[in-house]
Scaffold this motif. Structure first.
Motif, PDB file in Angstrom:
ATOM      1  N   VAL A 101     125.870  36.249 126.974  1.00 49.12           N
ATOM      2  CA  VAL A 101     124.979  35.478 127.840  1.00 49.12           C
ATOM      3  C   VAL A 101     125.613  34.116 128.095  1.00 49.12           C
ATOM      4  O   VAL A 101     126.091  33.450 127.173  1.00 49.12           O
ATOM      5  CB  VAL A 101     123.581  35.303 127.220  1.00 49.12           C
ATOM      6  CG1 VAL A 101     122.685  34.483 128.143  1.00 49.12           C
ATOM      7  CG2 VAL A 101     122.938  36.666 126.936  1.00 49.12           C
ATOM      8  N   VAL A 102     125.635  33.720 129.355  1.00 48.91           N
ATOM      9  CA  VAL A 102     126.172  32.422 129.769  1.00 48.91           C
ATOM     10  C   VAL A 102     125.058  31.639 130.451  1.00 48.91           C
ATOM     11  O   VAL A 102     124.303  32.205 131.252  1.00 48.91           O
ATOM     12  CB  VAL A 102     127.361  32.596 130.737  1.00 48.91           C
ATOM     13  CG1 VAL A 102     127.882  31.232 131.210  1.00 48.91           C
ATOM     14  CG2 VAL A 102     128.475  33.394 130.073  1.00 48.91           C
ATOM     15  N   TYR A 103     124.972  30.334 130.152  1.00 46.57           N
ATOM     16  CA  TYR A 103     124.002  29.461 130.816  1.00 46.57           C
ATOM     17  C   TYR A 103     124.710  28.629 131.885  1.00 46.57           C
ATOM     18  O   TYR A 103     125.797  28.098 131.651  1.00 46.57           O
ATOM     19  CB  TYR A 103     123.365  28.484 129.826  1.00 46.57           C
ATOM     20  CG  TYR A 103     122.381  29.068 128.846  1.00 46.57           C
ATOM     21  CD1 TYR A 103     121.940  30.373 128.913  1.00 46.57           C
ATOM     22  CD2 TYR A 103     121.880  28.258 127.819  1.00 46.57           C
ATOM     23  CE1 TYR A 103     121.033  30.880 127.995  1.00 46.57           C
ATOM     24  CE2 TYR A 103     120.971  28.757 126.899  1.00 46.57           C
ATOM     25  CZ  TYR A 103     120.555  30.064 126.991  1.00 46.57           C
ATOM     26  OH  TYR A 103     119.656  30.550 126.062  1.00 46.57           O
ATOM     27  N   CYS A 104     124.051  28.481 133.033  1.00 43.27           N
ATOM     28  CA  CYS A 104     124.490  27.544 134.067  1.00 43.27           C
ATOM     29  C   CYS A 104     123.325  26.630 134.396  1.00 43.27           C
ATOM     30  O   CYS A 104     122.292  27.092 134.906  1.00 43.27           O
ATOM     31  CB  CYS A 104     124.956  28.291 135.315  1.00 43.27           C
ATOM     32  SG  CYS A 104     125.400  27.198 136.695  1.00 43.27           S
ATOM     33  N   LEU A 105     123.463  25.351 134.114  1.00 45.56           N
ATOM     34  CA  LEU A 105     122.432  24.355 134.370  1.00 45.56           C
ATOM     35  C   LEU A 105     122.841  23.534 135.590  1.00 45.56           C
ATOM     36  O   LEU A 105     123.919  22.932 135.602  1.00 45.56           O
ATOM     37  CB  LEU A 105     122.252  23.425 133.170  1.00 45.56           C
ATOM     38  CG  LEU A 105     121.488  23.955 131.939  1.00 45.56           C
ATOM     39  CD1 LEU A 105     120.072  24.313 132.294  1.00 45.56           C
ATOM     40  CD2 LEU A 105     122.200  25.113 131.300  1.00 45.56           C
ATOM     41  N   VAL A 106     121.996  23.502 136.597  1.00 45.24           N
ATOM     42  CA  VAL A 106     122.347  22.814 137.832  1.00 45.24           C
ATOM     43  C   VAL A 106     122.352  21.309 137.651  1.00 45.24           C
ATOM     44  O   VAL A 106     123.207  20.608 138.197  1.00 45.24           O
ATOM     45  CB  VAL A 106     121.399  23.241 138.967  1.00 45.24           C
ATOM     46  CG1 VAL A 106     121.608  22.395 140.217  1.00 45.24           C
ATOM     47  CG2 VAL A 106     121.617  24.718 139.295  1.00 45.24           C
ATOM     48  N   THR A 107     121.421  20.756 136.866  1.00 43.23           N
ATOM     49  CA  THR A 107     121.398  19.317 136.594  1.00 43.23           C
ATOM     50  C   THR A 107     121.606  19.070 135.101  1.00 43.23           C
ATOM     51  O   THR A 107     121.540  19.985 134.283  1.00 43.23           O
ATOM     52  CB  THR A 107     120.062  18.658 137.014  1.00 43.23           C
ATOM     53  OG1 THR A 107     119.075  18.855 135.986  1.00 43.23           O
ATOM     54  CG2 THR A 107     119.549  19.227 138.331  1.00 43.23           C
ATOM     55  N   ASP A 108     121.819  17.806 134.777  1.00 44.98           N
ATOM     56  CA  ASP A 108     121.938  17.389 133.381  1.00 44.98           C
ATOM     57  C   ASP A 108     120.617  16.860 132.837  1.00 44.98           C
ATOM     58  O   ASP A 108     120.560  16.366 131.708  1.00 44.98           O
ATOM     59  CB  ASP A 108     122.990  16.288 133.229  1.00 44.98           C
ATOM     60  CG  ASP A 108     124.375  16.742 133.626  1.00 44.98           C
ATOM     61  OD1 ASP A 108     124.719  17.901 133.355  1.00 44.98           O
ATOM     62  OD2 ASP A 108     125.113  15.936 134.220  1.00 44.98           O
TER      63      ASP A 108
END
Length: 239
Positions: free
Chosen positions: A38-45
């Protein structure tokens, strides 16, 4: 719906640090326990997610990135990526679609998890504008952008990223769920992941009881045995 045995890699796309932990961390823990990457991609910090005026947005962003990485570790996720968009100002632009299509082509997931692009009138708090924008852009990145070699051709010509077809999308935070995941056994790890977000949950007494009640109600609605806890999703066949 695809069986988890058919899945080797999952990409979870969210707007802010902690979004995935409120919505899907119990399910993520089940997946990683089963050997799925599983990989996470967060658009903002999450740089606008604070209330202390003495902490600058840059300092808060660094803190929230660190908190999200620790939260991810609690549920077996070790690849967390941040796109660095400004918190509170996300729009479903062509640029965001391209950036998400890039990540999809890099990761090549069988399944993508993303927020709902629709406003939830039952739980308005879940319909933050950033959530809806990210949900819309993520769905567009899945179809048609990531799979279409003529969409954003620079991803192939400049970066060597071949087109990729995501087989399935799970939408979290939907008012119309079609799938209920029993997270009774992984609920403690969901809570551990949420507790890693100290900057966000400090002073929120009763959080565990509140979530237990909400997930128990979802499990009942999904027909799971009494005493169960569930996270809910709307599952789309996008293969």
């Amino acid at each position: 719906m695809l069986d988890d045995a058919e899945i080797s890699r999952i990409l979870v796309i969210n707007a802010h640090p902690d979004d995935v932990d409120f919505g899907a961390a119990g399910t993520v823990a089940r997946w990683t326990d089963a050997g799925i990457e599983v990989v996470y991609c967060l658009v903002t910090d999450g740089d606008a997610g604070g209330s202390d005026p003495t902490v600058s947005p840059a300092e808060l962003a660094a803190l929230r990135r660190s908190e999200q990485k620790e939260a991810a570790r609690q549920v077996g996720v070790h690849d967390v990526r941040f796109l660095g968009y400004p918190d509170g100002r996300v729009e479903a632009t062509l640029g965001l679609r391209r950036d998400l299509a890039r990540v999809i082509r890099q990761i090549r997931p069988d399944r993508v998890v993303c927020p709902s692009p629709e406003r939830n009138y039952i739980r308005p708090g879940i319909s933050h504008p950033d959530h809806r924008a990210v949900g819309s852009a993520a769905l567009d990145a899945v179809y048609p952008d990531a799979r279409n070699p003529f969409a954003f051709p620079e991803l192939l010509s400049d970066e060597g990223l071949e087109a990729w077809t995501v087989r399935e999308v799970w939408i979290a935070g939907t008012a119309t769920p079609t799938h209920y995941v029993d997270v009774t056994k992984t609920f403690p790890r969901k809570i551990a992941a949420l507790r890693a977000h100290v900057s966000q949950i400090s002073g929120r007494d009763g959080l565990e009881d509140f979530l237990r009640e909400r997930l128990a109600r979802a499990a009942s609605q999904g027909g799971l045995p009494e005493g169960s806890l569930a996270e809910v999703f709307q599952v789309l066949d996008t293969g």
